[in-house]
Scaffold this motif. Sequence first.
Motif, short mmCIF file in Angstrom:
data_model
loop_
_atom_site.label_atom_id
_atom_site.label_comp_id
_atom_site.label_asym_id
_atom_site.label_seq_id
_atom_site.Cartn_x
_atom_site.Cartn_y
_atom_site.Cartn_z
N GLN A 1 0.84 -1.20 0.00
CA GLN A 1 0.00 0.00 0.00
C GLN A 1 0.87 1.25 0.00
OE1 GLN A 1 -3.41 -0.27 2.97
NE2 GLN A 1 -2.46 -2.29 3.28
N THR B 1 -6.96 -3.91 -7.83
CA THR B 1 -6.60 -4.48 -6.53
C THR B 1 -7.45 -5.71 -6.24
OG1 THR B 1 -6.01 -2.28 -5.67
CG2 THR B 1 -6.40 -4.03 -4.06
N GLY C 1 -8.15 -8.35 -3.05
CA GLY C 1 -7.96 -8.66 -1.64
C GLY C 1 -8.24 -10.13 -1.39
N ARG D 1 -11.49 -6.89 4.29
CA ARG D 1 -12.50 -6.35 3.38
C ARG D 1 -12.64 -4.83 3.53
NH1 ARG D 1 -17.11 -8.61 0.83
NH2 ARG D 1 -16.92 -10.54 2.02
N ILE E 1 -9.87 -3.26 1.55
CA ILE E 1 -10.05 -3.45 0.11
C ILE E 1 -11.15 -2.51 -0.41
CG2 ILE E 1 -10.60 -5.11 -1.71
CD1 ILE E 1 -7.91 -5.50 -0.13
N ASP E 2 -12.18 -2.33 0.39
CA ASP E 2 -13.29 -1.46 -0.03
C ASP E 2 -12.90 0.00 -0.13
OD1 ASP E 2 -14.99 -3.61 -0.26
OD2 ASP E 2 -16.02 -3.29 1.65
N SER F 1 -12.03 -2.40 -6.61
CA SER F 1 -11.28 -3.55 -6.10
C SER F 1 -12.20 -4.77 -5.96
CB SER F 1 -10.65 -3.23 -4.75
OG SER F 1 -11.67 -2.92 -3.80
N PHE G 1 -12.74 -8.48 -3.67
CA PHE G 1 -12.40 -9.20 -2.44
C PHE G 1 -12.72 -10.67 -2.59
CE2 PHE G 1 -13.80 -10.99 1.64
CZ PHE G 1 -12.69 -10.75 2.43
#
Length: 270
Positions: free
Chosen positions: A110, A210, A212, A227, A230-231, A236, A238
């Motif tokens: 990140q 991305t 996750g 999560r 990722i959100d 993205s 998950f």
Amino acid sequence: MWDCLLSRDQTLERNGIKLFVREDGDANGAAVVFANSLGTDLRLWDQIIPLLPDGLRIVRYDKRGHGRSSVPPAPYAMGTLVGDAEFILDQLNIRDCVFVGLSIGGMIGQGLAVKRLDQVRGLVLSSTAAKIGTKEMWQDRMDAMRLNGIDAMANDILQRWFSMDFLQHGDLPFWRAMLVNTPLQGYLGCCAAIQGTDFYTPTSGLRLPTLGIAGSEDGATPPDLVRETIDLIPGSRFQLMRRVGHLPCAERPQDYARLLTEFLKEIGHV
């Protein structure tokens, strides 16, 4: 399985710190860079590498304090760990990689994407978060480590790492040995880096593909925590892996490699 066109180990030096790097695959291929978790070294990914598609340039490294890299005294700063990854990619002339980070490796990913978007075109954030735990929790862990050492705490850590099924697996001694052989200063240094990191604001500004990945039985970074991070990144995706813990690539390498391969194909990185 694929035949490596490139397989080499090298040690890069940054400000007196030696960073051990391993490359496999196609020297001219699209780069996939792996960063491992607290208490593990680059062997974390050994079972994944042969399952990936042909034509990739695979890069793994031991973060400072772990594996075959230098072990400077604790504490470490997350910015320093991100700088190490940035330095390695610059030294290897890597741009537009997919960065696969697990736990603290995902935090490094990140930070790197925020700092050097020219180096990273996609992220796989596995068993990680923008912020992991509390400052008090990490302080308690570091105090206990200094008092008792890693070996005394290894069983508790392994229970956070693995599902109940895997704790009976024949490979468990390998992972326990990897953990307890981690230098104490390296473990403490990286604990301090996690303790001081809150990436919620910078990660929420990321705009790149991305994926996750979380384990349903992860005792270190529960699925809801993964999560939530990722959100933060629009677009993205998950993926929950069931009946695995904090190290899904170790428990179910074929399923993990499949998810990673699907993502690489989706974004045109293969």
